[in-house]
Design an enzyme around this catalytic site. Structure first.
Site, PDB file in Angstrom:
ATOM      1  N   LYS A 176      -6.008 -11.447  33.297  1.00  0.00           N
ATOM      2  CA  LYS A 176      -5.764 -12.519  32.342  1.00  0.00           C
ATOM      3  C   LYS A 176      -4.335 -13.063  32.382  1.00  0.00           C
ATOM      4  CE  LYS A 176      -8.447 -14.039  30.341  1.00  0.00           C
ATOM      5  NZ  LYS A 176      -9.708 -14.821  30.343  1.00  0.00           N
TER       6      LYS A 176
HETATM    7  N1  PMP Z   1     -12.204  -8.042  32.181  1.00  0.00           N
HETATM    8  C1  PMP Z   1     -11.349  -7.917  31.159  1.00  0.00           C
HETATM    9  C2  PMP Z   1     -10.816  -6.566  30.854  1.00  0.00           C
HETATM   10  C3  PMP Z   1     -10.972  -9.054  30.415  1.00  0.00           C
HETATM   11  O1  PMP Z   1     -10.115  -8.924  29.395  1.00  0.00           O
HETATM   12  C4  PMP Z   1     -11.528 -10.309  30.750  1.00  0.00           C
HETATM   13  C5  PMP Z   1     -11.169 -11.543  29.967  1.00  0.00           C
HETATM   14  N2  PMP Z   1     -11.538 -11.560  28.640  1.00  0.00           N
HETATM   15  C6  PMP Z   1     -12.434 -10.393  31.805  1.00  0.00           C
HETATM   16  C7  PMP Z   1     -12.735  -9.233  32.513  1.00  0.00           C
HETATM   17  C8  PMP Z   1     -13.139 -11.677  32.166  1.00  0.00           C
HETATM   18  O2  PMP Z   1     -12.363 -12.668  32.741  1.00  0.00           O
HETATM   19  P1  PMP Z   1     -12.663 -14.214  32.490  1.00  0.00           P
HETATM   20  O3  PMP Z   1     -12.162 -14.546  31.111  1.00  0.00           O
HETATM   21  O4  PMP Z   1     -11.915 -14.929  33.557  1.00  0.00           O
HETATM   22  O5  PMP Z   1     -14.131 -14.455  32.561  1.00  0.00           O
END
Ligand code: PMP
Length: 340
Positions: free
Chosen positions: A44
């Site tokens: 993130k």
């Molecule tokens: N894994 C974790 C630990 C996250 O915090 C997030 C984001 N909320 C994601 C995966 C998913 O990423 P994205 O927001 O790009 O879909």
């Protein structure tokens, strides 16, 4: 002298790590993009930097201003640190169901943390709506809006996608990841498709989310089950999700996620959080479904450190019906084959 200008310059350009045992067992190259090595500790950081730089370019964020966001944690960490490095304060609205380590981290990083009770997106008390309201009521504040601000996916299109293409010398044949905001899935899938339309782009869902239902069946009706994975598990088509170009979707059980996390720690030296376990489970399913010879890339989102009070607490695991037993990945792969 070799140095980078600041914290923000250290975001991205993460290595691609071969998951050796799972690659051998499936006859594919299963590669994990080590996003946990970003300076804020997760994938993130990219969304945070992309959103802040985009707001600066558009004049939406002014010197001394505040970044407000509703976040399950990692985006907040990224925004707080990017904000500190660039001279903005941050106000983070977080559901109080999230791991306590994340809130403590955010506070210690200098963010103002406002926990709120969890509420569905359809209700005004949802953390995302509260963040919007707080931004409106705060002077010189900007709402990052990570779910529907497509500067998020654009940053992955411009950085994560090209890095994966270059690191595999254009040899990547499949990409798979889970959805929180959908920024990673959308940005990377679009970029890879723009380079070679035959690259298979895949969404992996934990149970209880409805992105699998969306990409596989075109509706959001299948949202059965539940998952302990934080940061993923989306129930609506965000503006970022809408930008994804996806060929297929799979679901991974939390039980398998737990076996994968244990395996990655003990055999590969990778101490990762739940969403990484779901992602690697997705990569195994892509491998089993498409057969040997594929080069499959997924995302290793963050480390297990923020989730230790849960992942390693037998009582908490029992409450969440997660088995204390361990299943070797060889046997797990056999189980996964049967639920393809
Ligand atoms: N894994 C974790 C630990 C996250 O915090 C997030 C984001 N909320 C994601 C995966 C998913 O990423 P994205 O927001 O790009 O879909």
């Amino acid at each position: 002298m070799s140095s980078i200008p600041d914290f923000c310059g250290a975001i991205g350009n993460t290595p691609l790590i071969r998951l050796n045992r799972l690659s051998e067992l499936t006859g594919c190259e299963i590669l994990g993009k080590a996003e946990f090595l970003n300076p804020g500790g997760s994938v993130k950081d990219r969304a945070a930097l992309g959103i802040v730089e985009n707001a600066e370019r558009k004049g939406l964020l002014n010197p001394g201003g505040a970044i407000v966001e509703g976040t399950a944690g990692n985006t907040g960490i990224g925004l707080a640190l990017v904000g500190n490095a660039k001279g903005y304060r941050s106000i983070i609205i977080i559901p109080d169901s999230q791991a306590p380590e994340k809130m403590e981290l955010l506070r210690n990083m200098g963010a103002e943390v406002r926990p709120v009770p969890p509420a569905p997106y359809s209700e005004p008390g949802n953390y995302n709506h509260i963040a919007k309201q707080v931004a409106e009521e705060t002077e010189n504040a900007f709402w990052a809006n990570q779910f529907d601000n497509t500067a998020n996916a654009d940053f992955h299109f411009n950085t994560t996608g090209p890095e994966i293409w270059d690191q595999t010398d254009g040899g990547v044949s499949a990409f798979v990841t889970a959805v929180g905001t959908g920024g990673t899935l959308a940005g990377v899938s679009r970029y890879l498709k723009s380079r070679k339309s035959g690259i298979k782009t895949v969404c992996v869902d934990p149970f209880g989310a409805s992105m699998w239902s969306w990409f596989k069946h075109g509706h959001l009706d299948f949202d059965d089950g539940d998952s302990i994975a934080e940061g993923i598990g989306q129930g609506r088509v965000t503006d970022n999700v809408a930008k994804a170009e996806i060929d297929d979707a799979f679901r991974v059980h939390d039980r398998h996620m737990m076996f994968i996390l244990k395996h990655l720690t003990e055999r590969e030296g990778l101490f990762l959080g739940p969403s990484s376990g779901i992602n690697v489970g997705g990569a195994v399913k892509v491998a089993l479904d498409g057969g040997p010879g594929q080069v499959i890339v997924t995302i290793l989102c963050d480390t297990a450190q923020k989730y230790m009070s849960r992942l390693f607490d037998p009582e908490w695991l029992a409450e969440n019906e997660l088995p204390p037993e361990n299943l070797p990945v060889e046997s797990m792969i056999e189980e996964m084959k049967s639920d393809l």
